[in-house]
Design a protein around this motif. Sequence first.
Motif, PDB file in Angstrom:
ATOM      1  N   PHE A 186       2.908   5.082   2.431  1.00 26.68           N
ATOM      2  CA  PHE A 186       3.602   4.872   3.683  1.00 26.68           C
ATOM      3  C   PHE A 186       5.087   5.210   3.561  1.00 26.68           C
ATOM      4  CE2 PHE A 186       4.816   1.821   7.201  1.00 26.68           C
ATOM      5  CZ  PHE A 186       3.954   2.281   8.170  1.00 26.68           C
ATOM      6  N   GLN A 230      -4.874   4.939  10.106  1.00 31.12           N
ATOM      7  CA  GLN A 230      -5.101   4.302   8.806  1.00 31.12           C
ATOM      8  C   GLN A 230      -5.808   2.977   9.068  1.00 31.12           C
ATOM      9  OE1 GLN A 230      -1.766   2.958   6.339  1.00 31.12           O
ATOM     10  NE2 GLN A 230      -3.071   2.973   4.508  1.00 31.12           N
ATOM     11  N   GLU A 247       7.068   2.790   1.472  1.00 36.20           N
ATOM     12  CA  GLU A 247       6.556   2.680   0.097  1.00 36.20           C
ATOM     13  C   GLU A 247       5.687   3.873  -0.211  1.00 36.20           C
ATOM     14  OE1 GLU A 247       6.250  -0.654   1.563  1.00 36.20           O
ATOM     15  OE2 GLU A 247       4.898   0.082   3.093  1.00 36.20           O
ATOM     16  N   ASN A 259       0.885  -1.160   0.000  1.00 38.01           N
ATOM     17  CA  ASN A 259       0.000   0.000   0.000  1.00 38.01           C
ATOM     18  C   ASN A 259       0.924   1.211   0.000  1.00 38.01           C
ATOM     19  OD1 ASN A 259      -1.404   2.031   2.344  1.00 38.01           O
ATOM     20  ND2 ASN A 259      -2.583   1.541   0.533  1.00 38.01           N
ATOM     21  N   ASP A 265       2.860   4.755  12.554  1.00 35.23           N
ATOM     22  CA  ASP A 265       4.239   4.287  12.717  1.00 35.23           C
ATOM     23  C   ASP A 265       5.226   5.457  12.702  1.00 35.23           C
ATOM     24  OD1 ASP A 265       2.428   2.311  11.553  1.00 35.23           O
ATOM     25  OD2 ASP A 265       4.159   0.982  11.526  1.00 35.23           O
ATOM     26  N   TYR A 314       8.718  -5.209  11.610  1.00 39.73           N
ATOM     27  CA  TYR A 314       8.171  -5.383  10.265  1.00 39.73           C
ATOM     28  C   TYR A 314       8.728  -6.663   9.642  1.00 39.73           C
ATOM     29  CZ  TYR A 314       7.037  -0.315  10.221  1.00 39.73           C
ATOM     30  OH  TYR A 314       6.561   0.945  10.470  1.00 39.73           O
ATOM     31  N   GLU A 333       7.341  -2.422  17.598  1.00 38.74           N
ATOM     32  CA  GLU A 333       6.886  -3.421  16.625  1.00 38.74           C
ATOM     33  C   GLU A 333       8.018  -3.848  15.707  1.00 38.74           C
ATOM     34  OE1 GLU A 333       3.664  -1.564  14.530  1.00 38.74           O
ATOM     35  OE2 GLU A 333       2.426  -1.503  16.335  1.00 38.74           O
ATOM     36  N   PHE A 371      -4.358  -1.190   2.300  1.00 39.24           N
ATOM     37  CA  PHE A 371      -3.543  -1.907   3.290  1.00 39.24           C
ATOM     38  C   PHE A 371      -4.285  -3.106   3.865  1.00 39.24           C
ATOM     39  CE2 PHE A 371      -1.969  -2.775   7.567  1.00 39.24           C
ATOM     40  CZ  PHE A 371      -0.661  -3.102   7.251  1.00 39.24           C
ATOM     41  N   ALA A 401       4.898  -4.234   3.333  1.00 41.78           N
ATOM     42  CA  ALA A 401       4.181  -2.970   3.468  1.00 41.78           C
ATOM     43  C   ALA A 401       4.396  -2.350   4.837  1.00 41.78           C
ATOM     44  CB  ALA A 401       2.688  -3.215   3.228  1.00 41.78           C
ATOM     45  N   GLY A 402       5.625  -2.411   5.331  1.00 42.43           N
ATOM     46  CA  GLY A 402       5.845  -1.932   6.692  1.00 42.43           C
ATOM     47  C   GLY A 402       4.896  -2.665   7.623  1.00 42.43           C
ATOM     48  N   MET A 403       4.672  -3.927   7.316  1.00 38.96           N
ATOM     49  CA  MET A 403       3.648  -4.672   8.054  1.00 38.96           C
ATOM     50  C   MET A 403       4.205  -5.263   9.344  1.00 38.96           C
ATOM     51  SD  MET A 403       1.146  -7.731   6.874  1.00 38.96           S
ATOM     52  CE  MET A 403       0.248  -6.775   5.654  1.00 38.96           C
ATOM     53  N   THR A 404       3.515  -4.946  10.419  1.00 38.93           N
ATOM     54  CA  THR A 404       3.916  -5.407  11.743  1.00 38.93           C
ATOM     55  C   THR A 404       3.530  -6.865  11.945  1.00 38.93           C
ATOM     56  OG1 THR A 404       3.565  -3.174  12.557  1.00 38.93           O
ATOM     57  CG2 THR A 404       3.641  -4.940  14.208  1.00 38.93           C
ATOM     58  N   ARG A 452      -2.426 -11.697  12.783  1.00 41.70           N
ATOM     59  CA  ARG A 452      -2.073 -11.892  11.370  1.00 41.70           C
ATOM     60  C   ARG A 452      -1.402 -13.236  11.139  1.00 41.70           C
ATOM     61  NH1 ARG A 452       0.147  -5.683  10.759  1.00 41.70           N
ATOM     62  NH2 ARG A 452      -1.923  -4.724  10.539  1.00 41.70           N
ATOM     63  N   THR A 464      -4.599  -0.885  10.349  1.00 42.77           N
ATOM     64  CA  THR A 464      -3.206  -0.914  10.808  1.00 42.77           C
ATOM     65  C   THR A 464      -3.152  -1.233  12.302  1.00 42.77           C
ATOM     66  OG1 THR A 464      -3.275   1.443  11.313  1.00 42.77           O
ATOM     67  CG2 THR A 464      -2.493   0.812   9.115  1.00 42.77           C
ATOM     68  N   THR A 465      -1.958  -1.482  12.793  1.00 47.63           N
ATOM     69  CA  THR A 465      -1.819  -1.741  14.222  1.00 47.63           C
ATOM     70  C   THR A 465      -2.225  -0.503  15.024  1.00 47.63           C
ATOM     71  OG1 THR A 465       0.535  -1.292  13.888  1.00 47.63           O
ATOM     72  CG2 THR A 465      -0.105  -3.578  14.157  1.00 47.63           C
TER      73      THR A 465
HETATM   74  N1  ARG Z   1       2.898  -1.185  10.746  1.00 48.51           N
HETATM   75  C1  ARG Z   1       1.510  -0.943  10.672  1.00 48.51           C
HETATM   76  C2  ARG Z   1       0.756  -2.246  10.513  1.00 48.51           C
HETATM   77  O1  ARG Z   1       1.299  -3.242  10.243  1.00 48.51           O
HETATM   78  C3  ARG Z   1       1.128  -0.001   9.548  1.00 48.51           C
HETATM   79  C4  ARG Z   1       1.563  -0.424   8.190  1.00 48.51           C
HETATM   80  C5  ARG Z   1       0.936   0.423   7.100  1.00 48.51           C
HETATM   81  N2  ARG Z   1       1.577   0.159   5.835  1.00 48.51           N
HETATM   82  C6  ARG Z   1       1.244   0.711   4.674  1.00 48.51           C
HETATM   83  N3  ARG Z   1       1.973   0.388   3.634  1.00 48.51           N
HETATM   84  N4  ARG Z   1       0.255   1.528   4.565  1.00 48.51           N
HETATM   85  O2  ARG Z   1      -0.410  -2.299  10.642  1.00 48.51           O
END
Ligand code: ARG
Length: 250
Positions: free
Chosen positions: A43, A145, A47, A40, A185, A211, A209, A80, A97-100, A105, A148-149
């Motif tokens: 961010f 957002q 990205e 997504n 974040d 990623y 957190e 996201f 995606a900077g995903m925690t 999950r 998100t976490t």
């Molecule tokens: N780190 C947070 C999560 O995993 C936010 C990540 C949002 N990333 C993005 N690409 N919009 O929920």
Amino acid sequence: MKKQVLSAALIVMMVLTLCACGSSGSSGTATKGVLVMATNAEFPPYEYKEGDKIVGIDAEIAEAIAQKIGCKLEIEDIAFDSIIAEVVSGKADIGLAGMTITEDRKQSVNFSDPYATSSQVVIVQEASGIKGLSDLTEDSVIGVQIGTTGDIYCSDSFQNIERYNKGMEAVQALTQGKIDAVVIDSEPAKVFVSENAGLIILDESYTDEEYAAAIRKDNTELLEAVNKALSELKADGTLDAIVAKYISAN
Ligand code: ARG
């Protein structure tokens, strides 16, 4: 000689299987030799879009991983909160995606080894007088957002949550005085605050957190290949160099 040809053929076959994982999805977007990454691109610095191109730390890490496993990288920019489903369905091979990493999950996907750490921070208007987490009350309106976490934590702690499709939209609502704070974040927060006058990040932050890349549960082969690639990229300094390109040490 024969042996060499055979092993070369084997390697090619292995690589093709690795990158073909997306082809089991119904969309058929992923073809052999292509690593489809779902993200997504809202961010920064992980990205974001520069014109039509998706750039950032995750995009470059994915490119480096794809090179190592011999695939061409294709990036899909989606909501996201659709990324996990995209990976589970096999339409994308990898979610980056900077995903925690979260327990929740993990019920749906496997996570690679972590490649970055982060925390959830709070952005407020400097003029608001809010100095710490304790200045936020039950009545405070918090922007996040969606999916998100930040959304998950705030939904536990606050009653008034405004959910936006993009972090930047939450920040805009904050500058317009529509909401009291944004929880997001740390690195994106720094970027958004630098682009919008009058905003500050509180010193206190919420959880720490990690990623990682999300990969379909049955695709352990790709998981192993990604972990191997990541550890090589960590060891040879590539990862640090990519991060340094987007985040200045301060
Ligand atoms: N780190 C947070 C999560 O995993 C936010 C990540 C949002 N990333 C993005 N690409 N919009 O929920």
